[in-house]
Scaffold this motif. Sequence first.
Motif, short mmCIF file in Angstrom:
data_model
loop_
_atom_site.label_atom_id
_atom_site.label_comp_id
_atom_site.label_asym_id
_atom_site.label_seq_id
_atom_site.Cartn_x
_atom_site.Cartn_y
_atom_site.Cartn_z
N ILE A 204 0.84 -1.21 0.00
CA ILE A 204 0.00 0.00 0.00
C ILE A 204 0.87 1.25 0.00
O ILE A 204 0.60 2.22 -0.72
CB ILE A 204 -0.94 -0.02 1.22
N ALA A 205 1.94 1.21 0.79
CA ALA A 205 2.85 2.37 0.85
C ALA A 205 3.53 2.59 -0.49
O ALA A 205 3.68 3.74 -0.95
CB ALA A 205 3.89 2.15 1.95
N ALA A 206 3.95 1.50 -1.14
CA ALA A 206 4.61 1.63 -2.45
C ALA A 206 3.64 2.18 -3.49
O ALA A 206 4.02 3.01 -4.34
CB ALA A 206 5.15 0.28 -2.88
N ALA A 207 2.39 1.74 -3.44
CA ALA A 207 1.38 2.24 -4.38
C ALA A 207 1.14 3.74 -4.16
O ALA A 207 0.99 4.51 -5.12
CB ALA A 207 0.09 1.45 -4.24
N ALA A 208 1.08 4.14 -2.89
CA ALA A 208 0.88 5.57 -2.59
C ALA A 208 2.06 6.40 -3.06
O ALA A 208 1.88 7.53 -3.58
CB ALA A 208 0.68 5.73 -1.08
N GLN A 209 3.26 5.88 -2.90
CA GLN A 209 4.45 6.61 -3.35
C GLN A 209 4.45 6.79 -4.86
O GLN A 209 4.77 7.87 -5.37
CB GLN A 209 5.71 5.87 -2.91
N LEU A 210 4.05 5.75 -5.57
CA LEU A 210 3.96 5.86 -7.02
C LEU A 210 2.86 6.84 -7.42
O LEU A 210 3.00 7.61 -8.39
CB LEU A 210 3.70 4.49 -7.64
N LEU A 225 1.30 7.43 -17.49
CA LEU A 225 0.56 8.14 -16.45
C LEU A 225 -0.70 7.39 -15.99
O LEU A 225 -0.96 7.28 -14.79
CB LEU A 225 0.20 9.55 -16.95
N PRO A 226 -1.52 6.84 -16.91
CA PRO A 226 -2.71 6.09 -16.45
C PRO A 226 -2.37 4.89 -15.58
O PRO A 226 -3.15 4.52 -14.69
CB PRO A 226 -3.38 5.66 -17.76
N LYS A 227 -1.22 4.29 -15.81
CA LYS A 227 -0.80 3.16 -14.99
C LYS A 227 -0.55 3.62 -13.55
O LYS A 227 -0.93 2.92 -12.59
CB LYS A 227 0.46 2.51 -15.56
N LEU A 228 0.09 4.78 -13.41
CA LEU A 228 0.33 5.30 -12.07
C LEU A 228 -0.98 5.64 -11.36
O LEU A 228 -1.14 5.38 -10.16
CB LEU A 228 1.22 6.54 -12.14
N LEU A 257 -2.07 -5.50 -14.18
CA LEU A 257 -1.55 -4.33 -14.89
C LEU A 257 -0.29 -4.69 -15.67
O LEU A 257 0.58 -5.40 -15.18
CB LEU A 257 -1.24 -3.20 -13.90
N LYS A 258 -0.20 -4.18 -16.88
CA LYS A 258 0.98 -4.41 -17.71
C LYS A 258 1.63 -3.06 -18.01
O LYS A 258 1.01 -2.16 -18.57
CB LYS A 258 0.60 -5.11 -19.01
N MET A 274 10.85 4.63 -12.87
CA MET A 274 9.40 4.63 -12.72
C MET A 274 8.79 3.32 -13.23
O MET A 274 7.94 2.72 -12.57
CB MET A 274 8.81 5.82 -13.48
N ARG A 275 9.27 2.87 -14.36
CA ARG A 275 8.79 1.59 -14.89
C ARG A 275 9.14 0.45 -13.94
O ARG A 275 8.32 -0.44 -13.67
CB ARG A 275 9.41 1.32 -16.26
N SER A 276 10.37 0.48 -13.45
CA SER A 276 10.83 -0.57 -12.56
C SER A 276 10.00 -0.61 -11.28
O SER A 276 9.62 -1.69 -10.80
CB SER A 276 12.31 -0.37 -12.23
N ASP A 277 9.71 0.57 -10.71
CA ASP A 277 8.91 0.62 -9.49
C ASP A 277 7.50 0.11 -9.73
O ASP A 277 6.92 -0.60 -8.88
CB ASP A 277 8.87 2.05 -8.95
N CYS A 278 6.93 0.47 -10.88
CA CYS A 278 5.58 -0.03 -11.22
C CYS A 278 5.59 -1.55 -11.37
O CYS A 278 4.70 -2.24 -10.86
CB CYS A 278 5.10 0.61 -12.52
N ALA A 279 6.59 -2.05 -12.08
CA ALA A 279 6.68 -3.49 -12.29
C ALA A 279 6.85 -4.23 -10.97
O ALA A 279 6.31 -5.33 -10.76
CB ALA A 279 7.84 -3.82 -13.23
#
Length: 471
Positions: A204-210, A225-228, A257-258, A274-279
């Motif tokens: 949850i914390a990682a999602a909020a940070q992103l 941007l829509p992924k974030l 999510l891809k 940013m991509r790496s954090d999302c992945a």
Amino acid sequence: MSEQLLDGPARDRIKTDTDATLFVEAGAGSGKTHALVDRVTTLVLRDGVPLRTIAAVTFTEKAGAELRDRLRVEFEKARKGPAGPLADEALDDLDSASIGTLHAFAQQLLLAHPIEAGLPPLIDVLDEVGSSVAFEERWAELQQQLLDDDSIAEPLLLAMAVGVELKHLRSLARLFGNDWDLIDERVLVDPPELVAMPDLTGLIAAAAQLGGAVDSCRDPEDRLLPKLHAIRDLGVMLEAATDQESQLSYLQALRGLKVGKIGRKENWPDVAKMRSDCAEVVEVAGSLVELLLDACLRHLSHWIAERVLESAEVRRAEGRLEFHDLLVLARNLLRRDASVRSALHERYERLLLDEFQDTDPIQIELAVRIAAGADGDAPDWQDVEVPDGRLFVVGDPKQSIYRFRRANIATYLTAQDLLGETVTLTTNFRTVPPVLDWINHVFSTLIQPQEAAQPTYHALTPHRTTTPTTA
């Protein structure tokens, strides 16, 4: 004829050395049925072993019928010779002789000892169609129990939240039913742990940070941007969820999510990070889903397995058996009852097993324990000592194709090492030399021996010397 063949000594030994336990590796087209006929006729006509005390187990009913027909021809020929009385006796016994499939043999054992097996005096064996109908009836009842049982409701709802359907559990019930004798040692070993949602704080914390990083994007049309936004919103919903089903559904959405390589470099301070954090968030969500799903499926598997065993016990008590029930009940009977083993040892002086590479591993245990008699009580059949000459096994490991029916090449190789001596038939009566040359060249290259996994390839020798011509 056998003296003129390269494997002639092996063929002579199969026919005449009836005091030895032999394991015959018979290549394709090598005349293994003929070898079986020779062995049986020698036992009956030379050694005086009554046909009614010989069991020949074949892979199919058709093979059993062919073996019976060929024996009839040989015994009819022998009626005019010095072994005529023995041939007449064999012909009298032929129609009722124990020549047929493994399931038919197991049924004979159970019918001979129903009380010891815990069966009613009369049993009904369902064919494949009857077994399928019976399974559907059991599944309909099991499905209703599953939906009504509060003790399994939470694992069921959680599993269904990530895509598990009742049809998947139906398949599981069918698979368990096909191998119900393995359930105790492989499924019901330990009770499943409680289903509990893993700690979601870090995710949850990682999602909020992103989600907070959306302001760093320099282009509102950037595809990343829509992924974030999706990760941020799912994180918020995940934190607010008050039940495990909702939490799991949000985790499943995150997992789906891809990200890939979307997003332009010039639009972000560090697009690669940013991509790496999302992945990473997506990967963590997937891992959490897998952990929870595994726990749910263990509960469901345990629940279904218990009821599959109960169904097997009902079939035994009612005497309404399926094919696999015959094998398991016969094996269990021989494992626990010395008097039955002794009686069957007296009844079956010789056992011949055909197409051994494609049969259920239970077959060899039945044969070994019958051959050993009262002494065949070792927990593991591999530790049972088999008297010489009692067993005769024929197979071709290269033709083992029924693994889905529990045929196991490791069992074949183990039995080959433990039981008697191996003789090999390599003369092929079916195929012309050019074809065999190609087969030998290719197979000798591809088939390399591996312990407990792959046998040695024995090259086949052609008996035919010319190619048939057509007019």
